[in-house]
Design an enzyme around this catalytic site. Structure first.
Site, PDB file in Angstrom:
ATOM      1  N   ARG A 114      21.577  28.532  44.083  1.00 26.15           N
ATOM      2  CA  ARG A 114      22.578  28.729  45.142  1.00 26.15           C
ATOM      3  C   ARG A 114      23.531  27.533  45.177  1.00 26.15           C
ATOM      4  O   ARG A 114      24.719  27.676  45.399  1.00 26.15           O
ATOM      5  CB  ARG A 114      21.906  28.941  46.516  1.00 26.15           C
ATOM      6  CG  ARG A 114      22.919  28.962  47.654  1.00 26.15           C
ATOM      7  CD  ARG A 114      22.428  29.560  48.962  1.00 26.15           C
ATOM      8  NE  ARG A 114      21.034  29.404  49.235  1.00 26.15           N
ATOM      9  CZ  ARG A 114      20.435  28.253  49.614  1.00 26.15           C
ATOM     10  NH1 ARG A 114      21.151  27.153  49.769  1.00 26.15           N
ATOM     11  NH2 ARG A 114      19.134  28.216  49.828  1.00 26.15           N
TER      12      ARG A 114
ATOM     13  N   TYR B  58      46.877  42.430  50.302  1.00 25.72           N
ATOM     14  CA  TYR B  58      45.767  43.353  50.084  1.00 25.72           C
ATOM     15  C   TYR B  58      45.200  43.775  51.443  1.00 25.72           C
ATOM     16  O   TYR B  58      44.989  42.927  52.330  1.00 25.72           O
ATOM     17  CB  TYR B  58      44.708  42.667  49.225  1.00 25.72           C
ATOM     18  CG  TYR B  58      43.435  43.470  49.125  1.00 25.72           C
ATOM     19  CD1 TYR B  58      43.461  44.808  48.735  1.00 25.72           C
ATOM     20  CD2 TYR B  58      42.200  42.904  49.427  1.00 25.72           C
ATOM     21  CE1 TYR B  58      42.297  45.549  48.663  1.00 25.72           C
ATOM     22  CE2 TYR B  58      41.032  43.644  49.344  1.00 25.72           C
ATOM     23  CZ  TYR B  58      41.095  44.968  48.962  1.00 25.72           C
ATOM     24  OH  TYR B  58      39.942  45.705  48.894  1.00 25.72           O
TER      25      TYR B  58
ATOM     26  N   ASP C 273      47.427  33.510  46.888  1.00 25.31           N
ATOM     27  CA  ASP C 273      46.547  34.459  46.220  1.00 25.31           C
ATOM     28  C   ASP C 273      47.233  34.848  44.914  1.00 25.31           C
ATOM     29  O   ASP C 273      48.249  35.539  44.907  1.00 25.31           O
ATOM     30  CB  ASP C 273      46.324  35.682  47.131  1.00 25.31           C
ATOM     31  CG  ASP C 273      45.341  36.681  46.530  1.00 25.31           C
ATOM     32  OD1 ASP C 273      45.232  36.735  45.293  1.00 25.31           O
ATOM     33  OD2 ASP C 273      44.701  37.419  47.305  1.00 25.31           O
TER      34      ASP C 273
ATOM     35  N   LYS D 149      39.815  41.020  38.877  1.00 27.83           N
ATOM     36  CA  LYS D 149      41.014  41.667  38.347  1.00 27.83           C
ATOM     37  C   LYS D 149      41.371  41.122  36.959  1.00 27.83           C
ATOM     38  O   LYS D 149      40.603  41.300  36.039  1.00 27.83           O
ATOM     39  CB  LYS D 149      42.137  41.532  39.373  1.00 27.83           C
ATOM     40  CG  LYS D 149      41.709  41.919  40.811  1.00 27.83           C
ATOM     41  CD  LYS D 149      41.290  43.354  40.879  1.00 27.83           C
ATOM     42  CE  LYS D 149      40.872  43.926  42.214  1.00 27.83           C
ATOM     43  NZ  LYS D 149      40.283  43.125  43.242  1.00 27.83           N
TER      44      LYS D 149
HETATM   45  O1  P1T Z   1      37.717  42.954  45.707  1.00 30.66           O
HETATM   46  P1  P1T Z   1      37.546  41.474  45.802  1.00 30.66           P
HETATM   47  O2  P1T Z   1      37.091  40.838  44.533  1.00 30.66           O
HETATM   48  O3  P1T Z   1      36.728  41.066  46.985  1.00 30.66           O
HETATM   49  O4  P1T Z   1      39.029  40.867  46.018  1.00 30.66           O
HETATM   50  C1  P1T Z   1      39.811  41.092  47.146  1.00 30.66           C
HETATM   51  C2  P1T Z   1      41.269  40.958  46.811  1.00 30.66           C
HETATM   52  C3  P1T Z   1      41.928  39.774  47.111  1.00 30.66           C
HETATM   53  N1  P1T Z   1      43.237  39.597  46.828  1.00 30.66           N
HETATM   54  C4  P1T Z   1      43.958  40.575  46.240  1.00 30.66           C
HETATM   55  C5  P1T Z   1      45.415  40.357  45.968  1.00 30.66           C
HETATM   56  C6  P1T Z   1      43.349  41.789  45.900  1.00 30.66           C
HETATM   57  O5  P1T Z   1      44.108  42.728  45.318  1.00 30.66           O
HETATM   58  C7  P1T Z   1      41.973  41.986  46.188  1.00 30.66           C
HETATM   59  C8  P1T Z   1      41.280  43.273  45.887  1.00 30.66           C
HETATM   60  N2  P1T Z   1      42.148  44.333  45.663  1.00 30.66           N
HETATM   61  C9  P1T Z   1      41.790  45.611  45.334  1.00 30.66           C
HETATM   62  C10 P1T Z   1      40.523  46.023  45.235  1.00 30.66           C
HETATM   63  C11 P1T Z   1      42.918  46.547  45.131  1.00 30.66           C
HETATM   64  O6  P1T Z   1      42.724  47.634  44.551  1.00 30.66           O
HETATM   65  O7  P1T Z   1      44.045  46.188  45.499  1.00 30.66           O
END
Ligand code: P1T
Length: 408
Positions: free
Chosen positions: A69, A122, A194, A219
């Protein structure tokens, strides 16, 4: 190198430390930083250290790792390469992009602090700010970050964090990172960007004055739609200490296999982003000429309002394209359901092309708020397939659902 920054590699990794690669090009660092051959076996690829704990020679005498952790060598490798690619002093990897977002919002802010959030972000980021973080006494406002006067006007003395996405999700608005950093020059608020939609191969926010970079590594960094993860990159030691303490205390860590998958994805990031960008440009140009398409959002198009800033602060324009359809709200959802190469799914940034309807999918949680999206909007994550197959797929989907007679 400060051990605390990259958490100790010690004998477990050996080889040159991450700083030794600093003179090399991005593509080279993506493959080598933190990923030196294993000194024991010569393994070219860093092992997946699938262990929860580490033997100690005597109480408190160990090789830098005590419990996974707190730290894990596969995670350390991911920290090292991502810090290097974003040009930061340190990186912390998290179990998801939202876990990273939650840690940054909640542990760097205190009750009474104020957060300024991009009005196009998002949906999950908005939901987190509005329905979780706000419950702990941290107020927030939405602002169009592309409008620097609006950012200036929205700042309060208690604003401590300004949260920018660029390009934004899902409208692909471009925010001038250096411009926002300039607005904050005489203000205590710190700037988070971001960088999920661009990736460090396309944009490095710290170079433009951001204090932190946030990633959903799910992503483009992972790149293959097979892992969920997040990361924060920064420069100042104080924030690292706070975030690291809370991550260890509260436990939002990624597992070693997830770190390893992300590391594997990062090796090909530079070449993938070139193809994503070239394909997205061709798709955007095709859509712009289509009778059934009303507006196309892609920062690579010369008439995109953010094109000039994008051309200055990005290297390429990444692979996300959105568009609105003509002929009524159902058309958008139907187009999204009719493509064959573009698969109907949330998420983005993988090698395969995806299509979605933000209003009913990724951004359903912002319906009825200031961040609501139009129901005629379709979002594409343009993959790295052959561009002709992508264009043909969109052509057939649009032809199948658009009522005859729609003309500009
Ligand atoms: O899904 P996660 O790994 O928790 O990430 C969140 C997130 C944060 N910032 C941006 C710009 C994002 O696009 C996302 C997650 N977005 C999607 C799942 C989507 O389809 O837009």
């Amino acid at each position: 190198m400060d051990d605390r920054r990259f958490t100790p590699g010690d004998g477990a990794h050996g080889g040159p430390d991450a700083a030794d690669w600093s003179a090399d090009h991005f593509d080279t660092r993506a493959i080598h930083v933190g990923q030196e051959p294993d000194p024991v076996t010569g393994s070219v690829i860093p092992p997946i250290y699938q262990t929860s704990t580490y033997v100690q020679e005597a109480v408190g005498v160990h090789r830098g790792y005590e419990y996974s952790r707190t730290d894990n060598p596969t995670r350390t490798a991911l920290h090292q390469v991502l810090a290097s690619l974003e040009g930061g002093a340190w990186c912390l990897a998290y179990a998801s992009g939202l876990a990273a977002t939650q840690n940054l919002m909640m542990y760097l802010l205190r009750p009474g602090d104020h957060l300024l959030l991009s009005d196009d972000a998002y949906g999950g980021t908005y939901r987190l700010a509005a329905k979780v973080v706000a419950n702990y006494g941290i107020d927030f406002d939405l602002v169009d970050m592309a409008d620097l006067d609006a950012v200036r006007a929205a700042l309060r003395p208690e604003t401590k964090l300004v949260w920018v996405e660029t390009p934004t999700n899902p409208y692909l608005k471009i925010v001038d990172i250096a411009g926002v950093a300039g607005v904050l020059a005489d203000h205590p608020a710190r700037l988070v960007v971001d960088n999920t939609f661009a990736s460090p191969a396309v944009q490095r926010p710290l170079d433009h004055g951001a204090d932190f970079v946030l990633h959903s590594t799910t992503k483009y960094l992972g790149g293959h739609s097979d892992v969920v993860g997040g990361a924060i990159v920064g420069n100042d030691d104080e924030s690292l200490d706070i975030l690291k303490f809370h991550q260890n205390a509260a436990g939002a860590v990624p597992g070693p296999f997830d770190c390893w998958l992300t590391l594997r994805g990062i090796k090909t990031l530079a070449v993938r982003m070139e193809r994503h960008g070239a394909n997205a440009m061709a798709v955007a140009e095709f859509l712009r000429e289509h009778d059934a398409v009303d507006r196309v959002f892609y920062p690579g198009l010369a008439d995109h309002p953010g094109h000039e800033v994008a051309a200055r602060q990005m290297r390429g324009f990444s692979g996300m394209v959105s568009f609105t359809t003509r002929g009524g709200p159902d058309i958008a959802a139907e187009v999204a359901g009719r493509t064959r190469v573009f698969q109907l799914a949330e998420s983005l940034g993988g090698v395969e092309s995806l299509i979605e309807h933000p209003g009913r999918m990724t951004h359903a949680s912002v319906a009825g708020t200031g961040a609501e999206v139009e129901d005629t909007l379709v979002r594409l994550s343009v993959g790295i397939e052959h561009v002709a197959d992508l264009v043909e797929d969109l052509r057939q989907a649009l032809a199948a659902v658009v009522p005859a007679g729609i003309r500009r």
